[in-house]
Enzyme design. Structure first.
Site, mmCIF file in Angstrom:
data_model
loop_
_atom_site.group_PDB
_atom_site.id
_atom_site.type_symbol
_atom_site.label_atom_id
_atom_site.label_comp_id
_atom_site.label_asym_id
_atom_site.label_seq_id
_atom_site.Cartn_x
_atom_site.Cartn_y
_atom_site.Cartn_z
ATOM 1 N N SER A 51 54.632 107.365 -3.199
ATOM 2 C CA SER A 51 55.473 106.421 -3.023
ATOM 3 C C SER A 51 54.932 105.514 -2.080
ATOM 4 O O SER A 51 53.702 105.439 -1.580
ATOM 5 C CB SER A 51 56.741 107.248 -1.993
ATOM 6 O OG SER A 51 55.914 107.606 -0.661
ATOM 7 N N ASP A 86 55.614 105.893 -7.327
ATOM 8 C CA ASP A 86 57.196 106.161 -7.356
ATOM 9 C C ASP A 86 57.861 104.949 -6.415
ATOM 10 O O ASP A 86 57.466 104.636 -5.520
ATOM 11 C CB ASP A 86 56.921 107.569 -6.552
ATOM 12 C CG ASP A 86 58.277 108.195 -6.502
ATOM 13 O OD1 ASP A 86 59.282 108.052 -7.596
ATOM 14 O OD2 ASP A 86 58.425 108.917 -5.669
ATOM 15 N N HIS A 87 59.074 104.627 -7.025
ATOM 16 C CA HIS A 87 60.141 103.762 -6.506
ATOM 17 C C HIS A 87 59.052 102.339 -6.065
ATOM 18 O O HIS A 87 59.361 102.155 -4.912
ATOM 19 C CB HIS A 87 60.722 104.426 -5.121
ATOM 20 C CG HIS A 87 61.751 105.564 -5.424
ATOM 21 N ND1 HIS A 87 62.807 104.929 -5.949
ATOM 22 C CD2 HIS A 87 61.469 106.902 -5.519
ATOM 23 C CE1 HIS A 87 63.329 106.309 -6.495
ATOM 24 N NE2 HIS A 87 62.823 107.099 -6.010
ATOM 25 N N HIS A 177 67.747 112.515 -2.777
ATOM 26 C CA HIS A 177 66.404 112.450 -2.377
ATOM 27 C C HIS A 177 66.623 113.442 -0.982
ATOM 28 O O HIS A 177 67.489 113.139 -0.122
ATOM 29 C CB HIS A 177 65.682 111.412 -1.908
ATOM 30 C CG HIS A 177 65.456 110.462 -3.043
ATOM 31 N ND1 HIS A 177 65.599 109.238 -3.196
ATOM 32 C CD2 HIS A 177 64.445 110.933 -4.134
ATOM 33 C CE1 HIS A 177 64.901 108.902 -4.407
ATOM 34 N NE2 HIS A 177 64.379 109.788 -5.004
ATOM 35 N N GLY A 178 65.715 114.323 -0.846
ATOM 36 C CA GLY A 178 65.552 114.913 0.637
ATOM 37 C C GLY A 178 66.412 116.392 0.378
ATOM 38 O O GLY A 178 66.753 117.031 -0.822
ATOM 39 N N SER A 209 64.194 118.606 -5.621
ATOM 40 C CA SER A 209 64.126 119.659 -4.654
ATOM 41 C C SER A 209 65.459 120.175 -4.151
ATOM 42 O O SER A 209 66.456 119.405 -3.790
ATOM 43 C CB SER A 209 63.334 119.156 -3.351
ATOM 44 O OG SER A 209 62.063 118.553 -3.518
ATOM 45 N N ASN A 228 61.315 115.010 -10.507
ATOM 46 C CA ASN A 228 60.600 114.758 -9.433
ATOM 47 C C ASN A 228 60.602 115.578 -8.212
ATOM 48 O O ASN A 228 62.032 116.087 -7.720
ATOM 49 C CB ASN A 228 60.888 113.046 -8.865
ATOM 50 C CG ASN A 228 60.882 112.091 -9.616
ATOM 51 O OD1 ASN A 228 60.237 112.422 -11.038
ATOM 52 N ND2 ASN A 228 60.642 110.688 -9.290
HETATM 53 P P1 13P Z 1 62.934 115.040 -3.359
HETATM 54 O O1 13P Z 1 61.975 114.901 -2.206
HETATM 55 O O2 13P Z 1 64.164 115.156 -2.924
HETATM 56 O O3 13P Z 1 62.202 116.098 -3.970
HETATM 57 O O4 13P Z 1 62.715 114.000 -4.226
HETATM 58 C C1 13P Z 1 61.450 113.430 -4.691
HETATM 59 C C2 13P Z 1 61.595 112.254 -5.568
HETATM 60 O O5 13P Z 1 62.851 112.177 -6.094
HETATM 61 C C3 13P Z 1 60.645 111.214 -5.303
HETATM 62 O O6 13P Z 1 60.971 109.924 -6.248
#
Ligand code: 13P
Length: 304
Positions: A51, A86-87, A177-178, A209, A228
């Site tokens: 990221s 990423d992003h 996310h998270g 996750s 991801n």
């Molecule tokens: P998590 O941290 O929820 O696994 O998401 C990761 C993600 O999507 C990175 O782009």
């Protein structure tokens, strides 16, 4: 010399054959080693990504690429490795293209759709000239913001971005996310199916996750080909490190329990273990299996 794969064939094959390849975020040297080790030991292809925040923490995009490539060399990694931003914003995507990342995500979701599309097209042009893969985001991935997740991606946007040439498409389908909040409504499979029916490209599930296994598997059966994962490994690292401290191993002076190489080991090993479990969920086949299948395909062609 380490070779970075752009992943286009890998993810196309994943979409066609209803499995996924994990996209694992790196945060430092230990993370990088843990991820590459799990990939090598399971003989599965891997996408390692950074990221913008983690790259800043590690000292910039170049050092991340150097660490990944040098670690691949020092660990004799023989499975395909994709290195993805990423992003990324517009500037970081351009920087990573110039540095030779094999894949970039340009995340223009916060821009008006026209501007997101125009900038995505510019990134696609720059990246494709160099054989680099591009991921875009439509809709919005939630950020711990409530039980509904972010904004659902539209089928129209999916068609428009795929027509513009993106290689992979991240879609907001209720994912977050998270850590998922209490009362989260789950993934929106109806929208995922509509998008998957409308566009042939590999689809990306961010916020992988903490989604229950049956939902991850259903999403993959419908067209998700890249999942991801970041938080899952942070929690695995945190849990194992906590146990180390709770057992007062850091205070064991006779065994140099305070040595960072010892302090960081349980957490690092926990990442490798968590990733191996995730590879099972995703159904990522080993490259040895893939080669066997390819050999089988060729021999049947010869027979015809
Ligand atoms: P998590 O941290 O929820 O696994 O998401 C990761 C993600 O999507 C990175 O782009």
């Amino acid at each position: 010399m380490a070779y970075l794969d752009n992943g286009n064939q890998i993810f196309k094959d994943a979409r066609k054959n209803h499995y996924a390849v994990g996209a694992y975020n790196t945060n430092n040297l230990e993370w990088t080693r843990a991820i590459l080790r799990a990939a090598e030991e399971t003989r599965t292809p891997v996408l390692i990504q950074v990221s913008t925040g983690a790259a800043k923490y590690m000292g910039g995009y170049k050092i991340v690429k150097d660490i990944v490539e040098d670690t691949m060399d020092s660990m004799n990694i023989s499975v395909p490795v994709v290195l993805n931003l990423d992003h990324g914003d517009f500037e970081s995507a351009k920087e990573c293209i110039a540095l030779g990342y094999s894949s970039v995500m340009f995340d223009g979701h916060a821009l008006p759709t026209d501007e997101n599309l125009a900038k995505t097209k510019e990134i696609i042009k720059l990246a494709h000239e160099r054989g680099i893969s591009v991921e875009a985001e439509i809709g919005k991935i939630g950020e711990n913001q409530g039980a509904d997740g972010g904004e659902l991606a539209s089928v129209e946007d999916a068609k428009t971005f795929v027509a513009a040439g993106v290689d992979k498409l991240a879609c907001g389908i209720g994912n977050i996310h998270g850590v998922y909040p209490e009362g989260w409504k789950g993934l929106n499979f109806d929208r995922l199916k509509e998008i998957a029916d409308a566009v042939p490209v590999p689809l990306v599930l961010h916020g992988g996750s903490g989604i229950p296994e049956d939902q991850v598997k259903k999403a993959i059966s419908l067209g998700i080909s890249k999942v991801n994962i970041n938080t899952e490994f942070q929690l695995a690292f945190q849990g194992a490190t906590r146990k180390y401290f709770e057992a007062h191993k850091d205070e064991d002076k006779a065994n140099k329990g305070y040595d960072p190489r010892k302090l960081l080991l349980p957490g690092t090993e926990a990442i490798t273990d968590a990733m191996k479990e995730m590879i099972g969920w995703l159904g990522t086949p080993s490259i040895d299996e893939e080669l066997k299948n390819a050999a089988f395909d060729r021999s049947s062609l010869n027979e015809e």
